[in-house]
Design an enzyme around this catalytic site. Structure first.
Site, short mmCIF file in Angstrom:
data_model
loop_
_atom_site.label_atom_id
_atom_site.label_comp_id
_atom_site.label_asym_id
_atom_site.label_seq_id
_atom_site.Cartn_x
_atom_site.Cartn_y
_atom_site.Cartn_z
N ARG A 21 0.84 -1.20 0.00
CA ARG A 21 0.00 0.00 0.00
C ARG A 21 0.87 1.25 0.00
O ARG A 21 2.08 1.20 0.25
CB ARG A 21 -0.91 0.01 1.23
N ASP A 69 6.06 -9.16 9.83
CA ASP A 69 5.89 -8.13 10.85
C ASP A 69 7.26 -7.57 11.14
O ASP A 69 8.08 -8.20 11.81
CB ASP A 69 5.27 -8.75 12.11
N SER A 151 11.12 10.71 7.47
CA SER A 151 9.94 11.56 7.45
C SER A 151 10.37 13.01 7.53
O SER A 151 11.39 13.34 8.16
CB SER A 151 9.02 11.23 8.62
N TYR A 164 7.46 9.08 17.19
CA TYR A 164 7.63 8.66 15.79
C TYR A 164 8.80 9.39 15.13
O TYR A 164 9.67 8.78 14.52
CB TYR A 164 6.33 8.93 15.04
N LYS A 168 12.57 8.19 13.48
CA LYS A 168 13.01 8.52 12.12
C LYS A 168 14.34 9.27 12.14
O LYS A 168 15.20 9.06 11.27
CB LYS A 168 11.94 9.36 11.41
#
Length: 259
Positions: A21, A69, A151, A164, A168
């Site tokens: 995706r 995973d 990111s 998060y 990164k």
């Protein structure tokens, strides 16, 4: 038309995590259009992974979907065995490109983030990248390429993204060390840092929430949010021989977000 990434003996092969995706899916398709076969991972949606395999086949290339995973390091040894079987079915023993893309989001204030939440993003976004790459190193060709996905949040701050974004940032440091230590094998390692992209990431927040979409567009020099089609072709191009001298770099692909 993009130039084809091929070798004189056989097509190149990429491994892309989270390829069913969003950005991962578009990366797999962009590589296929450049003549690259892929082994890509999905977490749970086997049907969606099958759609990606079919789309790749329509380009005349091959793709194999494997469940993984990336937050479970104990699954990496069996996964490597699956990769070896997949390579054999592609008539190869090694692969050329690794794109560490799989990930999940976390939106919570710094003072509200729990230990379990921090551990979860750590396992997926840093520990998983570290040890999966380590496990796959014996099977990547010399002169190969590795791209770690970061990111834009590692550069700019958005309240609620501290855990998060910190992971990164750690991946960006890891990328430079990998580039240095794998240089003896002529393996180039870079970071690609997308800005806000309209996918189902974070529950489709950027794609489906008009207020968030407009806010991102207003802070982006090119005046809109990103699309997977803005990122996948760039990753495929970075992996090509045309960009063989780019190494140890962070490349932000955000349309000029928060300049």
């Amino acid at each position: 038309m993009p130039t084809e990434i091929t070798s004189t003996s056989s097509p190149r092969i990429a491994i892309v995590t989270g390829g069913s995706r969003g950005i991962g899916r578009n990366t797999v398709l962009s590589l296929a259009r450049r003549g690259v076969d892929s082994i890509f991972t999905y977490h749970s949606n086997r049907a969606e992974a099958g759609h990606v395999v079919a789309a790749v086949q329509e380009t005349g290339r091959r793709a194999i979907a494997l469940r993984l995973d990336t937050g479970d390091v104990s699954s990496f040894d069996p996964f490597v065995q699956d990769v070896q079987q997949a390579l054999a079915s592609l008539r190869a023993k090694r692969f050329d490109y690794l794109v560490n893309n799989a990930g999940t989001s976390l939106h919570n204030a710094f003072d509200q983030t729990t230990e379990d939440e921090l551990d979860h993003v750590y396992r997926i976004h840093f520990k998983g990248v570290f040890f999966l790459t380590q496990k796959l190193l014996p099977f990547i060709n010399d002169n190969g390429r590795i791209v770690n996905i970061s990111s834009g949040l590692a550069r700019v701050t958005l309240p609620g993204s501290s855990a998060y974004a910190s992971m990164k940032g750690a991946v960006e440091v890891l990328t430079r060390y990998m580039a240095k230590e794998l240089g003896a094998r002529w393996i180039a390692v870079n970071t690609v840092a997308p800005g806000a992209v309209a996918t189902d990431f974070s529950g489709g927040m950027v794609r489906d929430n008009p207020e968030v979409n407009k806010r991102v567009a207003d802070m982006t020099a090119l005046g809109r949010v990103g699309e997977p089609e803005d990122i996948g072709p760039m990753i495929a191009a970075l992996l090509s021989d045309d960009n063989r001298w780019i190494n140890g770099q962070r490349i932000e692909v955000s349309g000029g977000m928060v300049l």
